[in-house]
Design a protein around this motif. Structure first.
Motif, mmCIF file in Angstrom:
data_model
loop_
_atom_site.group_PDB
_atom_site.id
_atom_site.type_symbol
_atom_site.label_atom_id
_atom_site.label_comp_id
_atom_site.label_asym_id
_atom_site.label_seq_id
_atom_site.Cartn_x
_atom_site.Cartn_y
_atom_site.Cartn_z
ATOM 1 N N GLY A 309 15.314 47.754 -27.322
ATOM 2 C CA GLY A 309 15.923 46.641 -28.052
ATOM 3 C C GLY A 309 16.749 45.718 -27.185
ATOM 4 O O GLY A 309 17.528 44.909 -27.710
ATOM 5 N N ARG A 310 16.633 45.805 -25.891
ATOM 6 C CA ARG A 310 17.379 44.933 -24.984
ATOM 7 C C ARG A 310 16.572 43.665 -24.696
ATOM 8 O O ARG A 310 15.339 43.675 -24.796
ATOM 9 N N PRO A 311 17.246 42.584 -24.335
ATOM 10 C CA PRO A 311 16.514 41.356 -24.011
ATOM 11 C C PRO A 311 15.690 41.554 -22.722
ATOM 12 O O PRO A 311 16.099 42.294 -21.825
ATOM 13 N N TYR A 312 14.564 40.877 -22.631
ATOM 14 C CA TYR A 312 13.701 40.993 -21.450
ATOM 15 C C TYR A 312 12.994 39.662 -21.232
ATOM 16 O O TYR A 312 12.843 38.863 -22.159
ATOM 17 N N ASP A 313 12.598 39.433 -19.992
ATOM 18 C CA ASP A 313 11.939 38.187 -19.600
ATOM 19 C C ASP A 313 10.477 38.496 -19.271
ATOM 20 O O ASP A 313 10.185 39.300 -18.379
ATOM 21 N N VAL A 314 9.558 37.846 -19.970
ATOM 22 C CA VAL A 314 8.123 38.098 -19.777
ATOM 23 C C VAL A 314 7.523 37.218 -18.667
ATOM 24 O O VAL A 314 6.475 37.537 -18.113
ATOM 25 N N SER A 315 8.195 36.149 -18.312
ATOM 26 C CA SER A 315 7.611 35.181 -17.375
ATOM 27 C C SER A 315 7.218 35.788 -16.024
ATOM 28 O O SER A 315 6.143 35.430 -15.485
ATOM 29 N N PRO A 316 8.025 36.702 -15.424
ATOM 30 C CA PRO A 316 7.575 37.279 -14.149
ATOM 31 C C PRO A 316 6.256 38.030 -14.282
ATOM 32 O O PRO A 316 5.385 37.939 -13.409
ATOM 33 N N THR A 317 6.097 38.762 -15.375
ATOM 34 C CA THR A 317 4.851 39.508 -15.565
ATOM 35 C C THR A 317 3.680 38.564 -15.787
ATOM 36 O O THR A 317 2.579 38.810 -15.298
ATOM 37 N N GLN A 318 3.911 37.465 -16.498
ATOM 38 C CA GLN A 318 2.832 36.512 -16.735
ATOM 39 C C GLN A 318 2.373 35.829 -15.451
ATOM 40 O O GLN A 318 1.175 35.654 -15.210
ATOM 41 N N GLY A 319 3.344 35.448 -14.605
ATOM 42 C CA GLY A 319 2.991 34.801 -13.336
ATOM 43 C C GLY A 319 2.204 35.710 -12.420
ATOM 44 O O GLY A 319 1.187 35.301 -11.840
ATOM 45 N N LEU A 320 2.645 36.962 -12.293
ATOM 46 C CA LEU A 320 1.940 37.908 -11.442
ATOM 47 C C LEU A 320 0.554 38.240 -12.015
ATOM 48 O O LEU A 320 -0.415 38.395 -11.272
ATOM 49 N N TYR A 321 0.475 38.348 -13.333
ATOM 50 C CA TYR A 321 -0.792 38.672 -13.986
ATOM 51 C C TYR A 321 -1.826 37.573 -13.725
ATOM 52 O O TYR A 321 -2.982 37.857 -13.370
ATOM 53 N N LYS A 322 -1.430 36.328 -13.861
ATOM 54 C CA LYS A 322 -2.349 35.209 -13.613
ATOM 55 C C LYS A 322 -2.785 35.167 -12.146
ATOM 56 O O LYS A 322 -3.940 34.853 -11.837
ATOM 57 N N LYS A 323 -1.873 35.495 -11.257
ATOM 58 C CA LYS A 323 -2.207 35.496 -9.829
ATOM 59 C C LYS A 323 -3.256 36.556 -9.522
ATOM 60 O O LYS A 323 -4.198 36.310 -8.750
ATOM 61 N N LEU A 324 -3.107 37.735 -10.133
ATOM 62 C CA LEU A 324 -4.079 38.800 -9.934
ATOM 63 C C LEU A 324 -5.459 38.390 -10.456
ATOM 64 O O LEU A 324 -6.482 38.573 -9.782
ATOM 65 N N LEU A 325 -5.487 37.826 -11.659
ATOM 66 C CA LEU A 325 -6.759 37.401 -12.243
ATOM 67 C C LEU A 325 -7.403 36.288 -11.427
ATOM 68 O O LEU A 325 -8.614 36.306 -11.163
ATOM 69 N N ASN A 326 -6.595 35.315 -11.034
ATOM 70 C CA ASN A 326 -7.145 34.172 -10.304
ATOM 71 C C ASN A 326 -7.691 34.567 -8.931
ATOM 72 O O ASN A 326 -8.631 33.954 -8.430
ATOM 73 N N THR A 327 -7.091 35.600 -8.333
ATOM 74 C CA THR A 327 -7.602 36.065 -7.037
ATOM 75 C C THR A 327 -8.983 36.666 -7.206
ATOM 76 O O THR A 327 -9.903 36.414 -6.412
ATOM 77 N N LEU A 328 -9.167 37.466 -8.242
ATOM 78 C CA LEU A 328 -10.461 38.094 -8.483
ATOM 79 C C LEU A 328 -11.533 37.093 -8.877
ATOM 80 O O LEU A 328 -12.704 37.257 -8.541
ATOM 81 N N THR A 329 -11.152 36.066 -9.586
ATOM 82 C CA THR A 329 -12.130 35.056 -10.027
ATOM 83 C C THR A 329 -12.158 33.838 -9.110
ATOM 84 O O THR A 329 -12.894 32.885 -9.378
ATOM 85 N N ARG A 330 -11.324 33.830 -8.063
ATOM 86 C CA ARG A 330 -11.264 32.749 -7.072
ATOM 87 C C ARG A 330 -10.931 31.432 -7.727
ATOM 88 O O ARG A 330 -11.525 30.386 -7.439
ATOM 89 N N ARG A 331 -9.927 31.438 -8.616
ATOM 90 C CA ARG A 331 -9.438 30.190 -9.218
ATOM 91 C C ARG A 331 -8.029 29.920 -8.699
ATOM 92 O O ARG A 331 -7.229 30.851 -8.532
ATOM 93 N N ASN A 332 -7.726 28.655 -8.461
ATOM 94 C CA ASN A 332 -6.396 28.282 -7.965
ATOM 95 C C ASN A 332 -5.440 28.011 -9.136
ATOM 96 O O ASN A 332 -5.848 27.603 -10.182
#
Length: 332
Positions: A309-332
């Motif tokens: 129930g504590r506050p949390y920030d999702v943005s770091p996970t979203q940025g890293l997640y997109k970077k991982l996906l984009n590397t595999l699919t070769r998208r910038n």
């Protein structure tokens, strides 16, 4: 029997006696001229440059600017090669060899490159790269932050969130373990993927060189056809000969255009292969030891805060997640 004195008087074939006439003195200067009289060498501007079978070859004037006027979008390498292709054509050849073989070496190269690409497509390393990349993308898709941290709305949503918070954390751990396992396999194969990527990139460069040559010959052929139409010869026989070669050249251009279309398709297929290989190689080299653990840690921390129930920030996970996906699919 001849006496010794008679033998001496008869002498050898090449005598060395005083009565042998002296050799003529060499000219004071310049080269010796064995036959005729000396004359200055002819300059390049005098007379025809090429004569075949007693027939003077008529040069066709062609410059980069002439070709650019015909195709303003043509690149400089294409224009330069097209000029050379025009210069190589001899319309005065009675055998039609320049026309019959116009661009044939490029079609032969296309056949060899197509065979190399087929061999690359059948390479087990490429198949492993595709399988591991698809597996990694599927596993990461199950951990999309937009679904992982989807907010629960209303009273019932809050109750469900409280009851499922522990299950979400356990599910994340299990699925992220699968991601890490696939990442380790990628890391183990990265040397194989690097060698395969080098081979694919080399093939890609040769496809590009072939495409430039084909485009240059297509442009040169268009110029030659236009030249024959716009500059008819006064001699009826020579004019008919040029028209026959123009018709043969148009047939060759149709064949070269079909080859160019096949090359364009081959380049797109190869680009897909290169993207797959490059994606898994980059992921194995740069992501497995850095971005992947950082993403896993950020997700675990956010889920823990969510469950408590504590506050949390999702943005770091979203940025890293997109970077991982984009590397595999070769998208910038």
């Amino acid at each position: 029997m001849a006496t010794a004195d008679e033998d001496a008087r008869s002498g050898p074939k090449v005598p060395f006696r005083e009565d042998v006439p002296a050799k003529a003195p060499k000219p004071a200067g310049g080269p010796r001229v064995l036959f005729g009289t000396a004359r200055a060498p002819r300059t390049l501007d005098e007379g025809p440059r090429i004569v075949g079978n007693g027939v003077v070859r008529r040069r066709i004037s062609c410059t980069v600017e002439d070709l650019r006027a015909l195709d303003p979008q043509a690149s400089e390498p294409v224009l330069r090669q097209a000029v050379r292709a025009v210069d190589a054509v001899n319309f005065d050849d009675h055998e039609f060899d320049d026309i019959v073989r116009f661009g044939a070496h490029l079609q032969e190269l296309h056949g060899r490159l197509a065979e190399e690409q087929l061999a690359l497509a059948d390479d087990e390393r490429l198949q492993d790269a595709q399988r591991l990349a698809n597996d990694m993308l599927a596993r990461l898709g199950e951990l999309d932050p937009e679904h992982l941290f989807l907010p629960r709305r209303g009273f019932l949503g809050g109750v469900k969130a409280a009851l499922s918070s522990t299950a979400e954390t356990e599910t994340f751990r299990e699925r992220s373990a699968g991601v890490v396992g696939t990442a380790r396999l990628l890391k183990e194969r990265r040397e194989d993927f690097t060698k395969l990527e080098d081979r694919a990139i080399s093939l890609k460069r040769r496809w590009a060189t072939l495409a430039t040559g084909l485009n240059a010959h297509l442009l040169a052929g268009r110029f030659l056809v236009q030249h024959v139409d716009e500059h008819p010869l006064p001699d009826p026989d020579a004019a008919a000969h040029h028209r026959s070669q123009k018709d043969a050249l148009e047939t060759r251009l149709g064949s070269l255009a079909a080859t160019a279309s096949s090359v364009a398709l081959g380049e797109r297929v190869l680009e897909t292969m290169v993207s797959t290989i490059s994606g898994v190689r980059t992921f194995a080299d740069d992501m497995v030891e850095s971005d992947l653990p950082a993403w896993q840690t950020a997700c675990a921390a956010a889920l823990s805060a969510k469950s408590e129930g504590r506050p949390y920030d999702v943005s770091p996970t979203q940025g890293l997640y997109k970077k991982l996906l984009n590397t595999l699919t070769r998208r910038n």
